[in-house]
Write a protein that holds these residues in place. Structure first.
Motif, PDB file in Angstrom:
ATOM      1  N   LEU A  44       0.847  -1.183   0.000  1.00 30.35           N
ATOM      2  CA  LEU A  44       0.000   0.000   0.000  1.00 30.35           C
ATOM      3  C   LEU A  44       0.890   1.243   0.000  1.00 30.35           C
ATOM      4  O   LEU A  44       1.755   1.399   0.868  1.00 30.35           O
ATOM      5  N   ALA A  45       0.707   2.087  -0.994  1.00 32.12           N
ATOM      6  CA  ALA A  45       1.498   3.314  -1.077  1.00 32.12           C
ATOM      7  C   ALA A  45       0.895   4.382  -0.180  1.00 32.12           C
ATOM      8  O   ALA A  45      -0.313   4.597  -0.173  1.00 32.12           O
ATOM      9  N   ILE A  46       1.758   5.042   0.580  1.00 27.83           N
ATOM     10  CA  ILE A  46       1.338   6.091   1.491  1.00 27.83           C
ATOM     11  C   ILE A  46       2.045   7.388   1.111  1.00 27.83           C
ATOM     12  O   ILE A  46       3.280   7.447   1.067  1.00 27.83           O
ATOM     13  N   ASP A  47       1.267   8.403   0.847  1.00 28.59           N
ATOM     14  CA  ASP A  47       1.834   9.717   0.550  1.00 28.59           C
ATOM     15  C   ASP A  47       2.327  10.342   1.849  1.00 28.59           C
ATOM     16  O   ASP A  47       1.618  10.358   2.853  1.00 28.59           O
ATOM     17  N   GLY A  48       3.550  10.857   1.834  1.00 26.12           N
ATOM     18  CA  GLY A  48       4.112  11.435   3.041  1.00 26.12           C
ATOM     19  C   GLY A  48       3.317  12.600   3.585  1.00 26.12           C
ATOM     20  O   GLY A  48       3.448  12.957   4.755  1.00 26.12           O
ATOM     21  N   ASP A  49       2.461  13.205   2.756  1.00 31.91           N
ATOM     22  CA  ASP A  49       1.683  14.357   3.217  1.00 31.91           C
ATOM     23  C   ASP A  49       0.528  13.966   4.126  1.00 31.91           C
ATOM     24  O   ASP A  49      -0.095  14.835   4.735  1.00 31.91           O
ATOM     25  N   VAL A  50       0.188  12.654   4.198  1.00 27.85           N
ATOM     26  CA  VAL A  50      -0.989  12.250   4.973  1.00 27.85           C
ATOM     27  C   VAL A  50      -0.651  11.959   6.437  1.00 27.85           C
ATOM     28  O   VAL A  50      -1.536  11.672   7.227  1.00 27.85           O
ATOM     29  N   PHE A  51       0.617  12.017   6.822  1.00 23.63           N
ATOM     30  CA  PHE A  51       0.973  11.712   8.215  1.00 23.63           C
ATOM     31  C   PHE A  51       0.419  12.778   9.160  1.00 23.63           C
ATOM     32  O   PHE A  51       0.407  13.959   8.808  1.00 23.63           O
ATOM     33  N   PRO A  52      -0.054  12.403  10.358  1.00 22.57           N
ATOM     34  CA  PRO A  52      -0.080  11.027  10.865  1.00 22.57           C
ATOM     35  C   PRO A  52      -1.162  10.188  10.187  1.00 22.57           C
ATOM     36  O   PRO A  52      -2.255  10.687   9.921  1.00 22.57           O
ATOM     37  N   TYR A  53      -0.838   8.922   9.932  1.00 13.91           N
ATOM     38  CA  TYR A  53      -1.710   8.026   9.191  1.00 13.91           C
ATOM     39  C   TYR A  53      -2.372   7.058  10.170  1.00 13.91           C
ATOM     40  O   TYR A  53      -1.703   6.345  10.914  1.00 13.91           O
ATOM     41  N   GLU A  54      -3.695   7.040  10.178  1.00 13.76           N
ATOM     42  CA  GLU A  54      -4.433   6.191  11.123  1.00 13.76           C
ATOM     43  C   GLU A  54      -4.290   4.723  10.740  1.00 13.76           C
ATOM     44  O   GLU A  54      -4.540   4.344   9.599  1.00 13.76           O
ATOM     45  N   ILE A  55      -3.912   3.905  11.708  1.00  9.91           N
ATOM     46  CA  ILE A  55      -3.715   2.476  11.447  1.00  9.91           C
ATOM     47  C   ILE A  55      -5.013   1.806  11.020  1.00  9.91           C
ATOM     48  O   ILE A  55      -5.016   0.827  10.280  1.00  9.91           O
ATOM     49  N   GLY A  56      -6.149   2.363  11.456  1.00 10.48           N
ATOM     50  CA  GLY A  56      -7.421   1.768  11.068  1.00 10.48           C
ATOM     51  C   GLY A  56      -7.682   1.842   9.582  1.00 10.48           C
ATOM     52  O   GLY A  56      -8.497   1.083   9.044  1.00 10.48           O
ATOM     53  N   ASN A  57      -7.016   2.727   8.887  1.00  5.45           N
ATOM     54  CA  ASN A  57      -7.198   2.840   7.442  1.00  5.45           C
ATOM     55  C   ASN A  57      -6.449   1.769   6.666  1.00  5.45           C
ATOM     56  O   ASN A  57      -6.606   1.648   5.459  1.00  5.45           O
ATOM     57  N   VAL A  58      -5.602   1.018   7.349  1.00  2.00           N
ATOM     58  CA  VAL A  58      -4.793   0.017   6.664  1.00  2.00           C
ATOM     59  C   VAL A  58      -5.647  -1.139   6.151  1.00  2.00           C
ATOM     60  O   VAL A  58      -5.314  -1.781   5.181  1.00  2.00           O
ATOM     61  N   LEU A  59      -6.739  -1.390   6.794  1.00  2.00           N
ATOM     62  CA  LEU A  59      -7.586  -2.498   6.371  1.00  2.00           C
ATOM     63  C   LEU A  59      -9.039  -2.047   6.350  1.00  2.00           C
ATOM     64  O   LEU A  59      -9.573  -1.602   7.349  1.00  2.00           O
ATOM     65  N   GLU A  60      -9.663  -2.149   5.208  1.00  2.00           N
ATOM     66  CA  GLU A  60     -11.064  -1.788   5.096  1.00  2.00           C
ATOM     67  C   GLU A  60     -11.737  -2.820   4.202  1.00  2.00           C
ATOM     68  O   GLU A  60     -11.575  -2.808   2.989  1.00  2.00           O
ATOM     69  N   THR A  61     -12.454  -3.744   4.809  1.00  2.00           N
ATOM     70  CA  THR A  61     -13.133  -4.785   4.059  1.00  2.00           C
ATOM     71  C   THR A  61     -14.245  -5.382   4.908  1.00  2.00           C
ATOM     72  O   THR A  61     -14.136  -5.442   6.119  1.00  2.00           O
TER      73      THR A  61
END
Length: 339
Positions: free
Chosen positions: A47-64
């Motif tokens: 999963l690519a993460i743009d450095g501008d989105v930090f802090p990045y919520e861990i809950g967004n890592v999985l959505e299904t």
């Protein structure tokens, strides 16, 4: 930005193809990369993460909605599942040189682990148990629970005695319309894993439609058992926080609790042996929802004071019959739940 996990063997979802490892995002466009390992160290989901989105919520890592939500335990930074990652993520969580973060998803529970209700896990339906005591677990000795259930969990404590009561009562069943002397009824409760909940419902439904003899010693004192003292009903009414789906374990469910938890000193069971005023030794027994099918005045329990290690041929060394007509002495009740 969120990953849609399209493959996870632990959750019963087919693994993705070679070109189906991430959501619609272009992994090459991100400044950072999260690699998700669903069940082992192969074929990570990137999963690519743009450095501008930090802090990045861990809950967004999985959505299904496709994976078994009850069994997802969280993301860990190590494959041994010792260090949980709760987020939010910052750039400092990523490898300084590669800008990669590896996360390992954990599904399910191990035997002896604490469960969602605070009790202890003692059965996994995907593993099963040696039902016929032949030393192996065959395919028909798995998947014994309901379609939506995989694990069995004990309550975090024994069933508390009703206010003012000294002991639990199981009682006899009889037909109210039958002429004296009334014959005791056996409800054909079953011993196997997966039967405890069925047994409990059967026993509770029966007590609503029949009489129940209550004895003090050998003396009949009532032909109607107070609901506040009836073990199966107390289990159905038992509640721990928001969990209210408890029942009285079947014989084999109780056996597994003893062998897998009590003998391993897990579960905080009453397992001491005491002496009465006459010097007679009294063990600690737990009661099951399985009646003795050959003797109408007994219900089957397990001696939790019995210390010997389990052997495939030795399950029955723990089993004891408990007189169901009177107060239970030195006997305890531990409700369980399936999920």
């Amino acid at each position: 930005m969120a990953l849609v996990l399209t493959g996870c063997p632990e959750a019963g979802i087919d693994p993705p193809g070679d070109d189906d490892s991430s959501s619609g995002d272009d992994s090459s466009s991100g400044d950072y990369t999260i690699r998700l390992y669903a069940d082992d160290d192969s074929n990570p989901y990137e999963l690519a993460i743009d450095g501008d989105v930090f802090p990045y919520e861990i809950g967004n890592v999985l959505e299904t909605t496709e994976y078994a939500t009850d069994y997802f335990r969280g993301w860990y930074s190590d494959s041994e599942f010792e260090i949980v990652v709760e987020g939010p993520l910052t750039s400092a969580d990523f490898n300084e040189d590669t800008r990669i973060l590896d996360l390992y998803g954990k599904w399910g529970y191990e035997i002896g682990e604490r469960g969602p209700a605070g009790g202890w896990i003692f059965y996994d339906d995907t593993i099963g148990y040696d039902k016929n005591r032949d030393g192996s677990i065959d395919s028909d000795e798995k998947n014994l629970l309901g379609e939506q259930d995989r694990f069995l969990e004990t309550a975090p404590e024994d069933l508390p005695l009703p206010t003012g009561a000294q002991k639990f009562i199981f009682g006899y069943f009889h037909d109210d319309n039958e002429e004296e002397p009334k014959e005791n009824i056996i409800m054909e409760t079953q011993p196997s894993v997966g039967e405890g909940e069925i047994n409990t419902d059967l026993l509770v439904n029966t007590v609503e439609n029949t009489g129940v003899d209550v004895y003090k010693g050998d003396k009949l004192v009532s032909d109607r058992l107070p609901e506040s003292e009836y073990i199966p009903l107390l289990c159905l009414d038992f509640q721990v926080d928001d969990f209210n789906d408890w029942f009285l374990p079947s014989l084999d469910e109780l056996l597994l609790m003893h062998v897998r938890l009590n003998l391993a000193e897990i579960g905080e069971f009453n397992n001491t042996t005491t002496e009465d005023s006459d010097g007679a030794r009294k063990s600690s027994f737990y009661v099951s929802s399985t009646e003795d099918q050959s003797v109408s005045w007994e219900v089957i329990g397990i001696n939790f004071s019995y210390p010997y290690e389990y052997e495939s041929s030795g399950w029955y060394m723990y089993i004891t019959s408990i007189y169901r007509g009177g107060d239970f002495n030195n006997t305890f009740v531990r409700p369980i739940r399936a999920f």
